[in-house]
Motif scaffolding. Structure first.
Motif, PDB file in Angstrom:
ATOM      1  N   GLY A 190     -11.542 -17.906   8.695  1.00 23.70           N
ATOM      2  CA  GLY A 190     -11.916 -17.582  10.055  1.00 23.70           C
ATOM      3  C   GLY A 190     -13.377 -17.933  10.278  1.00 23.70           C
ATOM      4  N   ARG A 191     -13.928 -17.557  11.401  1.00 20.66           N
ATOM      5  CA  ARG A 191     -15.357 -17.779  11.667  1.00 20.66           C
ATOM      6  C   ARG A 191     -15.903 -16.519  12.306  1.00 20.66           C
ATOM      7  NH1 ARG A 191     -18.582 -22.966  13.846  1.00 20.66           N
ATOM      8  NH2 ARG A 191     -18.315 -23.396  11.639  1.00 20.66           N
ATOM      9  N   ALA A 192     -16.600 -15.723  11.504  1.00 24.79           N
ATOM     10  CA  ALA A 192     -17.132 -14.467  11.994  1.00 24.79           C
ATOM     11  C   ALA A 192     -18.405 -14.671  12.804  1.00 24.79           C
ATOM     12  CB  ALA A 192     -17.408 -13.530  10.819  1.00 24.79           C
ATOM     13  N   LEU A 193     -19.318 -15.510  12.310  1.00 22.94           N
ATOM     14  CA  LEU A 193     -20.590 -15.757  12.980  1.00 22.94           C
ATOM     15  C   LEU A 193     -20.840 -17.256  13.039  1.00 22.94           C
ATOM     16  CD1 LEU A 193     -22.831 -13.031  11.288  1.00 22.94           C
ATOM     17  CD2 LEU A 193     -21.866 -12.951  13.586  1.00 22.94           C
ATOM     18  N   THR A 199     -29.631 -19.267  12.227  1.00 25.64           N
ATOM     19  CA  THR A 199     -29.080 -18.283  11.305  1.00 25.64           C
ATOM     20  C   THR A 199     -29.058 -16.916  11.980  1.00 25.64           C
ATOM     21  OG1 THR A 199     -29.960 -19.486   9.410  1.00 25.64           O
ATOM     22  CG2 THR A 199     -29.366 -17.183   9.059  1.00 25.64           C
ATOM     23  N   PRO A 200     -27.899 -16.261  12.086  1.00 29.16           N
ATOM     24  CA  PRO A 200     -27.841 -14.937  12.716  1.00 29.16           C
ATOM     25  C   PRO A 200     -28.793 -13.960  12.019  1.00 29.16           C
ATOM     26  CG  PRO A 200     -25.629 -15.818  12.389  1.00 29.16           C
ATOM     27  CD  PRO A 200     -26.564 -16.730  11.679  1.00 29.16           C
ATOM     28  N   GLU A 204     -29.856 -13.352   8.072  1.00 29.50           N
ATOM     29  CA  GLU A 204     -31.242 -13.609   7.700  1.00 29.50           C
ATOM     30  C   GLU A 204     -31.872 -12.383   7.045  1.00 29.50           C
ATOM     31  OE1 GLU A 204     -35.175 -15.708   9.694  1.00 29.50           O
ATOM     32  OE2 GLU A 204     -33.610 -14.863  10.974  1.00 29.50           O
ATOM     33  N   LYS A 205     -31.502 -11.212   7.522  1.00 29.63           N
ATOM     34  CA  LYS A 205     -32.055  -9.966   6.955  1.00 29.63           C
ATOM     35  C   LYS A 205     -31.660  -9.821   5.501  1.00 29.63           C
ATOM     36  CE  LYS A 205     -32.103  -4.946   7.668  1.00 29.63           C
ATOM     37  NZ  LYS A 205     -33.569  -4.822   7.775  1.00 29.63           N
ATOM     38  N   LEU A 225     -28.764  -5.143  15.140  1.00 34.61           N
ATOM     39  CA  LEU A 225     -27.695  -5.674  14.286  1.00 34.61           C
ATOM     40  C   LEU A 225     -26.328  -5.216  14.769  1.00 34.61           C
ATOM     41  CD1 LEU A 225     -29.311  -5.218  10.747  1.00 34.61           C
ATOM     42  CD2 LEU A 225     -29.374  -7.220  12.263  1.00 34.61           C
ATOM     43  N   GLN A 226     -26.239  -3.965  15.261  1.00 34.67           N
ATOM     44  CA  GLN A 226     -24.975  -3.495  15.831  1.00 34.67           C
ATOM     45  C   GLN A 226     -24.573  -4.362  17.021  1.00 34.67           C
ATOM     46  OE1 GLN A 226     -24.971   0.744  16.689  1.00 34.67           O
ATOM     47  NE2 GLN A 226     -26.360   1.141  14.976  1.00 34.67           N
TER      48      GLN A 226
END
Length: 530
Positions: A190-193, A199-200, A204-205, A225-226
């Protein structure tokens, strides 16, 4: 040990203050709220271990509040308190999955602490059981991952393992590093992000901080982030670094919006799977490097074997040239003299007879060389070792004589025929004689002795050269080890393998005086006792 975090919610400030005082005195960390909506907001931001909530509150009942908190933090224990205890209320509490119920006002000051302690203990036991049931399949997963040594199939197995064990539709293995900008997707389900533009922040965190992260769309956690998780259409996401030698990246899994968020047991399973995946990837990398190294060694060995064969051909060609050139020169001279017009018939016939004799000698020499070098296949046959040694000495005698090397042969007449592959054993003898030849560039002596020693035929080659240095004696039969400038280091190694394959041994005897002394032992096969 970190103190358990308890959230107390009651519309009466006196009750919340009492609970706070009693629980803090018992060593718990306590937060209080008198507004149920504020309690929901608190649960969205901060993790809690237990919710202590009143049933009857204005604006939102305790049952509605505990349902909201359960959605936000599924692993939190629930203890309800009420001043109107009825059977119907107890039944409803059980249906809501409440872990305990306590009546107000508290009859004893320690009654509240005991109830909280008991509920937390029971909740921990439930989580331990769930964790045990969830981790049990990990052994089969680990065995499957470690059994696969090819990287590409292994990556598919890793994603299948995490999506199956964690019951989620999205999983991705991402790689990053100093030599490339941002993260790239190695493989995914699948593709979550999306990584098309940037880079989300959630990835990155983890990449920058190096610590695993669990974020639920409804909290608790950082608001930004939520929001990123919600915008991606997800309910929950877990990311952890996955770093081994020569690989630095992330493993991420996620659940769709509307599905239950990841719980503590899922988080622990995810971290365990990540560690197993990292070990399996390192195992596959090492196997890949080993396969590459083996191929390189095989290629190098084949090249060196070819080089050794070419070197042996060159050395034997020189020996053959010595054997053939003398009779050919004699034949040429005889024919030249016989062709002179003034030569009388009797003299001409004498020259022709001499040419015939030299041609016969040349044919015998060629036949002798054919007997030595013609391949005899791999089928063992009974060989007269004494005759073989004499043929080898005769073939190489001219080459040895030119260098001033004297050969003394002590070959017993009692040697029985032995069952060997003839051309292979001849190759061993020739190699040992030529090694002695190389060791004595200024001339010397080579002693070759053969005798029957119990059930073995012993052949000893002892030269008067400088011998083998003490530091090289343990490595003399190793492949590719040679002290010769042009040597490949395969001659003795190949000879050793041939002799051992025949059930014998090839040894360096360094206690036999000056020079190098090699001993060949071959099993004696008597005619009456094969």
């Amino acid at each position: 040990m970190t103190a358990k975090q308890i959230l107390v919610v009651d519309d009466e400030p006196g009750i919340t203050r009492l609970c706070e005082r009693l629980l803090k005195r018992a060593g718990f960390s306590v937060a209080t709220q008198t507004d149920p909506l504020a309690a929901v907001e608190y649960a969205q931001q901060e993790p809690i271990d237990l919710l202590l909530v009143d049933i009857r509150m204005p604006g939102m009942s305790g049952f509605d509040l505990l349902s909201r908190v359960r959605e936000l933090q599924p692993d939190a224990a629930i203890l309800v308190m009420t001043g109107f205890g009825t059977v119907e209320m107890a039944v409803q509490a059980m249906r809501q999955g409440v872990d305990g119920l306590i009546l107000k006002p508290f009859e004893k000051t320690d009654e509240l602490v005991q109830s909280v302690t008991q509920v937390l203990s029971d909740s921990q036991k439930k989580r331990d059981v769930a964790r045990s049931l969830a981790i049990r399949p990990l052994f089969d997963i680990s065995e499957t991952l470690l059994a696969e040594t090819r990287l590409e199939p292994l990556l598919d197995l890793i994603l299948n393992a995490v999506t199956g064990s964690l019951r989620c539709d999205f999983a991705a293995l991402l790689q990053g590093g100093e030599e490339q900008a941002g993260l790239i997707v190695v493989t995914e389900r699948g593709r979550a992000l999306s990584l098309d533009k940037r880079t989300p922040a959630i990835l990155e965190k983890v990449e920058v901080g190096g610590l695993p992260l669990l974020v639920n769309a409804s909290g608790p956690g950082e608001t930004g982030l939520q929001q990123e998780v919600r915008q991606a259409g997800l309910s929950s996401m877990m990311i952890t670094p996955l770093s081994r030698q020569k690989f630095h990246g992330l493993l991420a899994v996620a659940r769709r919006a509307g599905e239950a968020p990841f719980r503590e047991v899922d988080w622990e399973m995810f971290l365990l799977l990540t560690r197993q995946a990292a070990v399996a990837m390192e195992n596959a990398r090492l196997y890949a490097e080993l396969r590459t190294y083996v191929r390189q060694v095989e290629d190098s060995q084949q090249a060196l074997v070819r080089a050794e064969k070419m070197a042996a051909v060159g050395r034997m060609t020189a020996s053959i040239a010595h054997e053939v050139s003398n009779p050919l020169q004699a034949v040429q001279n005889c024919l030249h003299l016989a062709a002179r017009p003034e030569a009388p018939d009797l003299k001409r016939q004498e020259y022709l007879d001499m040419a015939q004799i030299e041609l016969d000698r040349l044919m015998q020499t060629v036949q002798r060389m054919l007997d030595i070098f013609r391949p005899s296949g791999s089928n063992p046959e009974r060989i007269d070792i004494a005759s073989m040694l004499r043929r080898v000495i005769g073939l190489l005698s001219s080459q040895l004589d030119e260098r001033g090397i004297r050969v003394s042969a002590g070959i017993s007449s009692r040697l029985p025929p032995i069952l060997v592959v003839g051309d292979q054993i001849q190759q061993v003898f020739i190699n040992l004689v030529l090694n002695a030849y190389d060791a004595m560039p200024q001339g010397g002596e080579l002693r070759i002795n053969a005798r029957l020693a119990r059930e073995m035929v012993e052949i000893v080659f002892h030269d008067s050269g400088p011998g083998v240095p003490a530091g090289d004696r343990t490595r003399i039969f190793e492949p590719f080890y040679s002290r010769k400038e042009q040597g490949t280091g395969l001659g003795l190694s190949i000879s050793y393998g041939i002799v051992v394959a025949h059930g014998g041994s090839l040894d360096l005897l360094y206690d036999r005086g000056p020079g190098a002394c090699f001993r060949v032992l071959l099993p004696a096969k008597r005619e009456n006792n094969p």
